[in-house]
Design a protein around this motif. Structure first.
Motif, short mmCIF file in Angstrom:
data_model
loop_
_atom_site.label_atom_id
_atom_site.label_comp_id
_atom_site.label_asym_id
_atom_site.label_seq_id
_atom_site.Cartn_x
_atom_site.Cartn_y
_atom_site.Cartn_z
N ILE A 214 18.18 25.17 -48.52
CA ILE A 214 17.00 25.64 -47.96
C ILE A 214 16.66 26.99 -47.53
N PRO A 215 16.80 27.38 -47.69
CA PRO A 215 16.07 28.97 -47.52
C PRO A 215 15.63 29.01 -49.18
N MET A 216 16.24 28.75 -49.99
CA MET A 216 15.46 28.73 -51.71
C MET A 216 14.01 27.72 -51.81
N ALA A 217 14.04 26.75 -50.96
CA ALA A 217 13.19 25.53 -50.77
C ALA A 217 12.50 26.92 -49.39
N ALA A 218 12.23 27.01 -48.84
CA ALA A 218 11.36 27.50 -48.07
C ALA A 218 10.53 28.91 -48.46
N GLN A 219 11.55 29.39 -49.34
CA GLN A 219 11.01 30.86 -50.13
C GLN A 219 9.91 30.19 -51.10
N ILE A 220 10.23 29.15 -52.24
CA ILE A 220 9.08 28.81 -53.19
C ILE A 220 8.19 28.30 -52.41
N ALA A 221 7.86 27.66 -51.43
CA ALA A 221 6.92 27.38 -50.56
C ALA A 221 6.00 27.59 -50.06
N THR A 222 6.56 29.30 -49.58
CA THR A 222 5.67 30.34 -48.61
C THR A 222 5.34 31.67 -50.34
N ALA A 223 5.97 31.84 -51.16
CA ALA A 223 6.02 32.52 -52.37
C ALA A 223 4.33 32.67 -52.40
N PRO A 224 3.57 31.94 -52.66
CA PRO A 224 1.64 31.97 -52.86
C PRO A 224 1.50 32.70 -51.63
N LEU A 225 1.64 31.78 -50.93
CA LEU A 225 0.96 32.42 -49.44
C LEU A 225 1.37 33.58 -49.31
N ILE A 226 2.97 34.30 -49.09
CA ILE A 226 3.06 35.70 -49.56
C ILE A 226 2.97 37.11 -49.98
N ASN B 217 -11.73 45.49 -48.59
CA ASN B 217 -10.93 45.69 -49.97
C ASN B 217 -9.00 44.71 -49.25
N SER B 218 -9.27 43.74 -48.13
CA SER B 218 -8.32 43.14 -48.31
C SER B 218 -8.62 41.38 -47.67
N ASN B 219 -7.60 41.07 -48.16
CA ASN B 219 -7.19 39.61 -48.20
C ASN B 219 -7.38 39.03 -46.07
N PHE B 220 -6.36 40.11 -46.13
CA PHE B 220 -6.34 39.79 -44.65
C PHE B 220 -7.92 39.82 -43.38
N SER B 221 -8.12 38.58 -42.73
CA SER B 221 -9.51 38.97 -42.30
C SER B 221 -9.18 39.05 -40.48
N TYR C 75 -0.63 36.34 -51.54
CA TYR C 75 -1.79 36.18 -51.48
C TYR C 75 -1.76 37.60 -50.30
N TYR C 76 -0.99 36.79 -48.88
CA TYR C 76 -1.13 38.58 -47.53
C TYR C 76 -0.60 39.21 -48.03
N PHE C 77 0.73 39.34 -48.46
CA PHE C 77 0.94 40.61 -48.22
C PHE C 77 1.57 41.40 -49.77
N GLY C 78 0.68 40.74 -50.64
CA GLY C 78 1.41 41.11 -52.05
C GLY C 78 1.98 41.71 -52.51
N VAL D 230 8.77 42.68 -55.22
CA VAL D 230 8.34 42.35 -56.27
C VAL D 230 6.44 42.86 -56.17
N SER D 231 6.18 43.75 -56.64
CA SER D 231 4.49 43.43 -55.87
C SER D 231 3.86 43.00 -57.22
N ILE D 232 2.96 42.14 -55.89
CA ILE D 232 2.24 41.67 -56.75
C ILE D 232 0.94 41.69 -56.52
N PRO D 233 -0.07 42.45 -56.49
CA PRO D 233 -1.47 42.96 -56.15
C PRO D 233 -2.52 42.12 -56.92
N GLY D 234 -3.96 42.45 -55.85
CA GLY D 234 -5.21 41.57 -56.19
C GLY D 234 -4.60 40.03 -56.65
N ILE D 235 -4.07 38.82 -55.85
CA ILE D 235 -3.94 37.53 -55.88
C ILE D 235 -5.69 36.15 -55.13
N SER D 236 -5.58 35.93 -56.37
CA SER D 236 -6.96 35.37 -55.46
C SER D 236 -7.25 34.02 -54.29
#
Length: 519
Positions: free
Chosen positions: A395-407, A158-162, A409-412, A478-484
């Protein structure tokens, strides 16, 4: 390089998920055939109707299919190399500790390398029973004789982390538990290890000694843990509370060495050769020092990527060639994937590449060059002077937006006050790194070394208090659980469409002749 890198990465992903490692030889044959076909098609010849009909194959199909096939081939070859038969039952092994021990509730974990026997040179993760062993018994460079039963790594439920893939990226083939009376100190020979393994062991031992020097000069507690992580890449002393605070506020990248850290280190080295900055030998010395630091901190993916990009920029500057940032990023990523295809699945590599890509694209869009000035900037010239300060936010905003889906996914969860955090963290990181360099230089001088250590201790203490306050604010994350994985792919598809639209809009600029008359 960007389409080639994407095709190469797609080949690695397809091979890992859908192709059997037993097909490695078939993939080698197909790749050789495609390479030869590319060579044949690129031989200059008089154009004929037949060659014109084959032009799409020459200009589109083969240039993308060849790196795609190379990705499949390298991934399968590496997977075959990592497939080592797990021994059955208990056996005795001579090992040397290769990482700082990390303490958990019931065990102390550390990575080691086997130095003798059939499995010599094989990396293994050991878990020592906490009730019988302490951190002082397990230190980098210590030789041990252990009796254990090795097991293949298993993923958490039950974890996205392999966890299995996490160890595979680090070339760790097995795990083992060490109980009471199954371990004793021993002087082991490291002659069976490769040159790179011995060099890495020496660098880690030196890093351990510097951490001890920090401790001897009064840096302790959370300040010591953060100083070791930020300056030396040693995260073994970070507690869950520290990691939660930095994660909630969006400052987790500070604890993991990244391109920001390496650029500051590169700049410090460049100051030593400022008068000879355009000489090839000065550039060579600076890059050697930079890569020495990369090896010294354990060669994490984000730092290796930054070092490769800095090397490409430096060589381009010497050759007086143009510096295409996106092309350099794609080249650096391709080189890393060629040496270790499994790094594609490393969260640190993915976040690093995504963040840099977002920063480069946004910097190009908000660049204050005269040829990219908008009509509003022409009417209000003061905006042009404010752009360098605006980039501290964009620049921090761009980095945060670009990594938001991965963050997510991995950290919820996603941080809310990341802009405020980065305004504080970026200057603080620079100050702490400069103070760290001063500490290493001044530690032999009693009074000055103590003053430098006091400055580092209090700088980190102040940074921690600010981040703790930000983390305590309402709705700090903001909690984002269960992203695929599908959701992540769709999110990046939307981001690509938005970036393409912004790039098209950025082309609608004013005439350069009008700008030139003003400037």
């Amino acid at each position: 390089m960007l389409p080639l890198c994407l095709a190469f990465s797609a080949g690695i992903a397809i091979a890992d998920r859908f192709v059997s490692p037993a097909m490695a030889w078939e993939s080698i044959v197909v790749t050789l055939f495609l390479v030869l076909s590319s060579i044949v098609f690129n031989i200059k010849a008089d154009p004929t109707p037949f060659t014109l009909r084959l032009m799409p194959i020459k200009t589109l199909v083969l240039p993308l299919l060849t790196p795609f096939s190379c990705g499949i081939m390298l991934a399968l070859v590496q997977l075959n190399g990592l497939r080592t038969d797990c021994p059955r039952g208990f056996s005795v092994y001579d090992v040397v500790i290769m990482s700082e021990p990390k303490e958990s509730n019931k065990a102390i974990t550390a990575d080691a390398i086997i130095t003798s026997g059939k499995y010599a040179g094989c990396n293994i993760r050991l878990a020592f029973d906490k009730s019988y062993f302490g951190k002082k018994d397990i230190a980098i460079g210590n030789g041990l004789e252990v009796r254990c039963r090795m097991k293949e790594p298993q993923d958490f439920k039950n974890s996205n982390f392999s966890y299995k893939r996490y160890l595979r990226v680090r070339n760790i083939a097995f795990t083992a538990f060490i109980g009471k009376n199954n371990c004793k100190g021993k002087a082991v020979s490291i002659s069976s290890l490769s040159f790179m393994q011995r060099m890495r062991l020496g660098a880690l031992t030196l890093r351990h000694n510097i951490v001890d020097t920090y401790r001897e000069h009064g840096i302790s507690g959370e300040s010591l843990a953060i100083a070791a992580a930020m300056t030396l890449g040693d995260k073994s002393m970070l507690t869950p509370s520290i990691q939660d605070t930095y994660s909630i506020t969006g400052a987790a990248h500070v604890l993991a060495l990244s391109g920001t850290h390496l650029v500051i280190v590169f700049f410090i080295f460049s100051l030593l050769f400022r008068q000879y900055s355009r000489r090839w030998y000065a550039t060579g010395i600076i890059l050697c020092l930079t890569w020495t630091y990369v090896v010294f901190v354990g060669m994490p993916a984000s730092v290796v990527r930054a070092a490769l990009m800095l090397s490409i920029f430096s060589f381009a500057r010497l050759a007086e060639r143009g510096k295409n940032s996106i092309n350099s990023l794609a080249t650096a990523a391709s080189l890393m994937l060629a040496f270790n295809p499994q790094v594609l699945f490393d969260a640190g590599f993915q976040l690093s590449v995504a963040a840099v890509a977002g920063i480069l694209l946004s910097y190009d869009f908000f660049s204050p060059l005269p040829r990219k000035l908008s009509i509003m900037q022409m009417r209000y010239p003061i905006l042009t002077r404010l752009i360098p300060f605006i980039t501290l936010v964009t620049i921090p905003m761009a980095a945060q937006i670009a990594t938001a889906p991965l963050i997510a996914y991995y950290f919820g969860r996603l941080p809310v006050y990341f802009l405020i955090t980065n305004i504080v963290v970026l200057p603080a990181t620079s100050i702490i790194l400069y103070v760290a360099v001063a500490c290493i230089i001044l530690f032999p001088i009693p009074i000055l070394g103590t003053v430098a250590a006091w400055l580092m201790q209090n700088s980190i203490y102040l940074l921690n208090n600010i981040l703790t306050f930000i983390a305590s604010l309402p709705h700090s994350s903001v909690s984002i659980p269960g992203i695929s994985v599908t959701s992540v792919a769709i999110s990046y598809g939307i981001l690509i469409i938005i970036i393409a639209y912004l790039q098209l809009q950025s082309g609608k600029m004013v005439n350069n002749s009008k700008i030139n008359r003003i400037h």
